[in-house]
Design an enzyme around this catalytic site. Structure first.
Site, PDB file in Angstrom:
ATOM      1  N   ASP A  22       0.806  -1.223   0.000  1.00 53.17           N
ATOM      2  CA  ASP A  22       0.000   0.000   0.000  1.00 53.17           C
ATOM      3  C   ASP A  22       0.841   1.275   0.000  1.00 53.17           C
ATOM      4  O   ASP A  22       0.390   2.316  -0.476  1.00 53.17           O
ATOM      5  CB  ASP A  22      -0.977  -0.031   1.177  1.00 53.17           C
ATOM      6  N   ASP A 250      16.004  50.762   9.035  1.00 55.64           N
ATOM      7  CA  ASP A 250      16.967  51.105  10.076  1.00 55.64           C
ATOM      8  C   ASP A 250      17.026  49.984  11.096  1.00 55.64           C
ATOM      9  O   ASP A 250      16.406  48.942  10.919  1.00 55.64           O
ATOM     10  CB  ASP A 250      16.645  52.471  10.684  1.00 55.64           C
ATOM     11  N   LYS A 272      20.669  54.634  12.290  1.00 63.82           N
ATOM     12  CA  LYS A 272      19.997  55.255  13.416  1.00 63.82           C
ATOM     13  C   LYS A 272      20.126  54.501  14.714  1.00 63.82           C
ATOM     14  O   LYS A 272      19.149  54.087  15.299  1.00 63.82           O
ATOM     15  CB  LYS A 272      18.530  55.502  13.115  1.00 63.82           C
ATOM     16  N   GLY A 304       7.816  50.119  14.555  1.00 64.79           N
ATOM     17  CA  GLY A 304       6.616  50.634  15.215  1.00 64.79           C
ATOM     18  C   GLY A 304       5.685  51.303  14.232  1.00 64.79           C
ATOM     19  O   GLY A 304       5.419  50.791  13.142  1.00 64.79           O
ATOM     20  N   MET A 385      12.643  56.226  23.841  1.00 70.78           N
ATOM     21  CA  MET A 385      14.012  56.760  23.779  1.00 70.78           C
ATOM     22  C   MET A 385      14.419  57.400  25.112  1.00 70.78           C
ATOM     23  O   MET A 385      15.045  58.451  25.138  1.00 70.78           O
ATOM     24  CB  MET A 385      14.143  57.808  22.655  1.00 70.78           C
TER      25      MET A 385
HETATM   26  N1  SAH Z   1       8.163  54.669  15.586  1.00 67.98           N
HETATM   27  C1  SAH Z   1       8.560  53.845  16.687  1.00 67.98           C
HETATM   28  C2  SAH Z   1       9.378  54.573  17.696  1.00 67.98           C
HETATM   29  C3  SAH Z   1      10.689  55.073  17.197  1.00 67.98           C
HETATM   30  S1  SAH Z   1      11.611  55.862  18.458  1.00 67.98           S
HETATM   31  C4  SAH Z   1       7.325  53.205  17.323  1.00 67.98           C
HETATM   32  O1  SAH Z   1       6.191  53.579  16.984  1.00 67.98           O
HETATM   33  O2  SAH Z   1       7.473  52.326  18.158  1.00 67.98           O
HETATM   34  C5  SAH Z   1      12.633  54.564  19.017  1.00 67.98           C
HETATM   35  C6  SAH Z   1      12.232  54.126  20.390  1.00 67.98           C
HETATM   36  O3  SAH Z   1      11.094  53.269  20.321  1.00 67.98           O
HETATM   37  C7  SAH Z   1      13.275  53.295  21.110  1.00 67.98           C
HETATM   38  O4  SAH Z   1      14.235  54.129  21.734  1.00 67.98           O
HETATM   39  C8  SAH Z   1      12.429  52.599  22.144  1.00 67.98           C
HETATM   40  O5  SAH Z   1      12.125  53.447  23.225  1.00 67.98           O
HETATM   41  C9  SAH Z   1      11.144  52.356  21.374  1.00 67.98           C
HETATM   42  N2  SAH Z   1      11.089  50.999  20.802  1.00 67.98           N
HETATM   43  C10 SAH Z   1      11.029  50.652  19.518  1.00 67.98           C
HETATM   44  N3  SAH Z   1      10.924  49.322  19.371  1.00 67.98           N
HETATM   45  C11 SAH Z   1      10.929  48.803  20.607  1.00 67.98           C
HETATM   46  C12 SAH Z   1      10.854  47.499  21.132  1.00 67.98           C
HETATM   47  N4  SAH Z   1      10.746  46.426  20.339  1.00 67.98           N
HETATM   48  N5  SAH Z   1      10.879  47.343  22.483  1.00 67.98           N
HETATM   49  C13 SAH Z   1      10.957  48.393  23.297  1.00 67.98           C
HETATM   50  N6  SAH Z   1      11.043  49.658  22.855  1.00 67.98           N
HETATM   51  C14 SAH Z   1      11.020  49.871  21.537  1.00 67.98           C
END
Ligand code: SAH
Length: 460
Positions: A22, A250, A272, A304, A385
């Site tokens: 089979d 970045d 960055k 983010g 940040m």
């Molecule tokens: N545009 C991004 C933020 C950019 S500023 C957003 O909306 O999240 C960069 C900062 O975002 C970092 O210094 C940190 O404070 C935060 N950040 C981004 N990714 C992160 C992660 N995976 N864990 C914790 N903090 C994060």
């Protein structure tokens, strides 16, 4: 890659199944589905195999395996329950350069049979390299539910237009863009839902209107890639990531996410880390303009959400000044990702009626935040940040009236497998940071909601 995936055209090719049971039957069926001529060699056949051989008119050699059975064969399955025979078939095939698979013995296979999702002419094959075949079957089950039954119909109808599209749009880029647009629009809906004529009409209409100059016009996609976990991308982000000619990213964008961009796209790292701008912002804005003016689909991937402390707005202002078309895709901002993956709701009826996002990073000479407005004990404060400045931020908040025992969480690499959550208070924050060895990116969540972490943490 332990195994190199290819698709074989076996139509009218002669293939051999060694073994009349089979297991052999399953392989014979598979080969027949691909149009192969199948010979079965085995002194005896199981009743099911005998019935199949008779029904399909397969060639049966009622004898034990011997090397001469391989004459004229393109591909062989060794499917006996005698390992020594399977070994011999493997050895002989290897010596003659014939593709061989010994069923369930990956160590003596030149090829392996994947799990198959058949939406002919679309075929999807999944394999775990023989390591965990059940996993490949799971994957197949998921794909079966994910890919509509009409996918094959769509591919067939689209295929009818292939030559006409090629004639109308001789360059490959405009052709790719034509297909991308057609396949993500109403054509696909119709074709997959059995409305073949309506689908053909739409394809013809699109073809009549197709114009290489419009299709290849440059454009920028400003896309939020979320905080790190690729599962948190939006569908739209993923679609645009697949269309890009060039990707500017970045260090907040993880490799797992970059891997989901179009394989042929050029990748440009634009840096960055703090104080290490690989490409200064002004140059970056102009680079986006230049690439789009060259007619490219430019993907600007940002960690983010692009409009939250991401300088996405500045990049778009330059594009707008130069008249470059753009689209913006929101992403899950790291505050939202960190909050959910650390089990710290940003608002909660018992602890916080509001939330404020601030950045701890200031431009030279820029006004500092008004700390007196950030001391409400019923509000959560998220600082992006802010790790370097954390001790002075904590001191300002306490000096302006926020309790020193207000809980604080530092969440590093939120949503990634390396996520870590450190908990302290405004009073102890400096100490926690000094001892914890925090790795970027990280953010602070300040407020009583942090108390919930102990109860709601589901990710550590
Ligand atoms: N545009 C991004 C933020 C950019 S500023 C957003 O909306 O999240 C960069 C900062 O975002 C970092 O210094 C940190 O404070 C935060 N950040 C981004 N990714 C992160 C992660 N995976 N864990 C914790 N903090 C994060």
């Amino acid at each position: 890659m332990d195994f190199f995936p290819i698709f074989l055209k076996l139509n009218d090719q002669t293939c051999l199944v060694v073994g009349g049971g089979d297991v052999g039957l399953r392989k014979a069926r598979l080969l027949r589905a691909a149009g192969a001529h199948v010979t079965v060699v085995s002194p005896e056949l199981s009743p099911a195999m005998a019935a199949y051989v008779a029904a399909e008119g397969l060639h049966h050699r009622a004898e034990p395996y011997s090397p001469r059975c391989l004459d004229g064969m393109r591909l062989v399955y060794a499917a006996t329950d005698d390992e020594a025979v399977n070994q011999a078939v493997y050895r002989d095939c290897e010596a003659r350069g014939i593709l061989i698979n010994a069923v369930d013995q990956p160590e003596i296979c030149r090829f392996i049979t994947p799990s198959i999702v058949d939406r002919s002419p679309v075929i999807i094959a999944a394999s775990t390299g023989g390591a965990v075949p059940v996993l490949a079957r799971h994957l197949r089950a998921r794909l079966e539910t994910l890919i509509p039954a009409g996918y094959g119909d769509m591919a067939r109808i689209a295929g009818e237009f292939r030559l006409a599209v090629k004639a109308a749009l001789p360059d490959t880029t405009s052709r790719r863009l034509f297909w991308e647009e057609l396949l993500s629009g109403p054509f696909a809906e119709r074709a997959m839902n059995g409305q073949a004529d309506a689908a053909r009409a739409l394809a013809q209409q699109a073809l009549d209107a197709a114009d290489a100059a419009t299709l290849t016009k440059g454009e920028v996609f400003l896309v939020g890639a979320g905080p790190g976990d690729p599962d948190l991308l939006t569908f739209r982000a993923l679609r645009l990531m697949q269309m890009a000619d060039v990707v500017l990213y970045d260090n907040l964008v993880s490799d797992a996410i970059l891997d989901l961009t179009r394989r042929d796209a050029d990748r440009i790292y634009v840096g960055k880390k703090r104080a290490d701008h690989a490409v200064p912002q002004d140059d970056l804005n102009l680079l986006l303009v230049k690439l789009a003016q060259e007619g490219k689909k430019v993907l600007r991937l940002k960690g983010g959400d692009p409009f939250i402390f991401g300088r996405g707005g500045e990049e778009l202002e330059t594009l707008a000044e130069y008249g470059i078309p753009f689209q913006v895709v929101p992403g899950i901002t790291s505050a939202a990702g960190a909050s959910c993956y650390a089990g710290i709701p940003l608002t909660h009826r018992d602890y916080a009626q509001g939330v404020t996002f601030v950045t701890g990073h200031r431009r030279e000479g820029e006004q500092t935040l008004d700390w007196t407005k950030l001391t409400n004990p019923c509000e959560t404060l998220v600082v992006y940040m802010g790790i370097t400045q954390a001790p002075s931020i904590a001191a300002e908040l306490v000096a302006n009236g926020r309790r020193a025992d207000t809980p604080v969480a530092i969440i590093e690499k939120a949503t990634t497998p390396q996520q870590k959550v450190h908990v302290g208070t405004l009073g102890t924050l400096g100490e926690v940071i000094a001892t914890a060895g925090i790795k970027p990116p990280a953010l602070l969540i300040i407020g009583d909601v942090v108390k919930l972490h102990g109860k709601l943490a589901w990710r550590g």
